[in-house]
Design a protein around this motif. Structure first.
Motif, mmCIF file in Angstrom:
data_model
loop_
_atom_site.group_PDB
_atom_site.id
_atom_site.type_symbol
_atom_site.label_atom_id
_atom_site.label_comp_id
_atom_site.label_asym_id
_atom_site.label_seq_id
_atom_site.Cartn_x
_atom_site.Cartn_y
_atom_site.Cartn_z
ATOM 1 N N SER A 57 0.821 -1.216 0.000
ATOM 2 C CA SER A 57 0.000 0.000 0.000
ATOM 3 C C SER A 57 0.853 1.262 0.000
ATOM 4 O O SER A 57 0.484 2.268 -0.607
ATOM 5 C CB SER A 57 -0.956 -0.001 1.198
ATOM 6 N N SER A 70 -5.043 11.026 0.365
ATOM 7 C CA SER A 70 -4.787 9.841 1.189
ATOM 8 C C SER A 70 -5.396 8.594 0.573
ATOM 9 O O SER A 70 -6.386 8.663 -0.146
ATOM 10 C CB SER A 70 -5.399 10.027 2.583
ATOM 11 N N SER A 72 -6.541 4.619 2.041
ATOM 12 C CA SER A 72 -6.772 3.839 3.260
ATOM 13 C C SER A 72 -6.089 2.494 3.138
ATOM 14 O O SER A 72 -5.951 1.946 2.040
ATOM 15 C CB SER A 72 -8.270 3.622 3.479
ATOM 16 N N TRP A 73 -5.673 1.970 4.278
ATOM 17 C CA TRP A 73 -5.092 0.631 4.338
ATOM 18 C C TRP A 73 -5.710 -0.092 5.525
ATOM 19 O O TRP A 73 -5.899 0.505 6.592
ATOM 20 C CB TRP A 73 -3.572 0.709 4.503
ATOM 21 N N GLN A 74 -6.020 -1.354 5.335
ATOM 22 C CA GLN A 74 -6.582 -2.181 6.411
ATOM 23 C C GLN A 74 -6.025 -3.584 6.316
ATOM 24 O O GLN A 74 -5.751 -4.081 5.228
ATOM 25 C CB GLN A 74 -8.104 -2.282 6.284
ATOM 26 N N GLU A 85 -5.490 -0.624 10.848
ATOM 27 C CA GLU A 85 -5.929 0.209 9.736
ATOM 28 C C GLU A 85 -5.179 1.522 9.761
ATOM 29 O O GLU A 85 -4.568 1.871 10.774
ATOM 30 C CB GLU A 85 -7.433 0.468 9.814
ATOM 31 N N THR A 87 -4.138 5.420 7.272
ATOM 32 C CA THR A 87 -4.139 6.223 6.061
ATOM 33 C C THR A 87 -2.698 6.543 5.691
ATOM 34 O O THR A 87 -1.839 6.725 6.562
ATOM 35 C CB THR A 87 -4.919 7.537 6.221
ATOM 36 N N THR A 89 -0.526 9.158 3.280
ATOM 37 C CA THR A 89 -0.678 10.411 2.558
ATOM 38 C C THR A 89 0.672 10.962 2.111
ATOM 39 O O THR A 89 1.462 11.395 2.955
ATOM 40 C CB THR A 89 -1.367 11.476 3.454
#
Length: 136
Positions: A57, A70, A72-74, A85, A87, A89
């Motif tokens: 990511s 940004s 998102s990553w989870q 989780e 963000t 950026t």
């Protein structure tokens, strides 16, 4: 009496051995410090799969996201591990030492723990991004 060349060889060997010993003595505590420093952090506790997912990511954010935007990553909960989780950026881009570099801000959360990281990544000749210091 020993010739100058004969005396120099043992001192070179001694200097090399001493240099290697000092490098190991300095490197081991530094590595141990960072391992210990990061051990209580979200980043330091990521599993191999979580770290690989985050790394993928980060590459996506650096390659495909405009400054200030940004992604998102989870990573889902697995076993007894809570989900993680965050963000990612990219905040600014610049060229440094001939490389395209981007400052990345990362906000992570696992359970009630939160972390905020920021650092520079520079694109290598092979297309990979590598963390390094960049002159502000």
């Amino acid at each position: 009496m020993l010739s100058r060349q004969t005396r120099r060889l043992p001192s070179v060997a001694l200097a090399s051995a001493l240099g290697a010993t000092l490098m190991l003595a300095v490197a081991a505590p530094a590595q141990a410090y960072f391992d210990n420093y990061l051990s209580g952090t979200i980043i330091g506790k990521l599993s191999k799969d979580e770290a690989a997912s985050l790394s993928k990511s980060i590459g996506k954010a650096l390659n495909d996201t405009a400054d200030g935007q940004s992604i998102s990553w989870q990573f889902p909960a697995t076993g007894k591990r809570l989900p993680v989780e965050g963000t990612l950026t990219p905040v600014t881009s610049k060229t440094d030492r001939g490389q395209s570099c981007r400052r990345l801000k990362t906000d992570l959360k696992r359970g009630t723990a939160e972390e905020h990281w920021s650092g520079w990544f520079c694109k290598q000749k092979d297309g990979q991004w590598k963390s390094r210091q960049v002159a502000e």
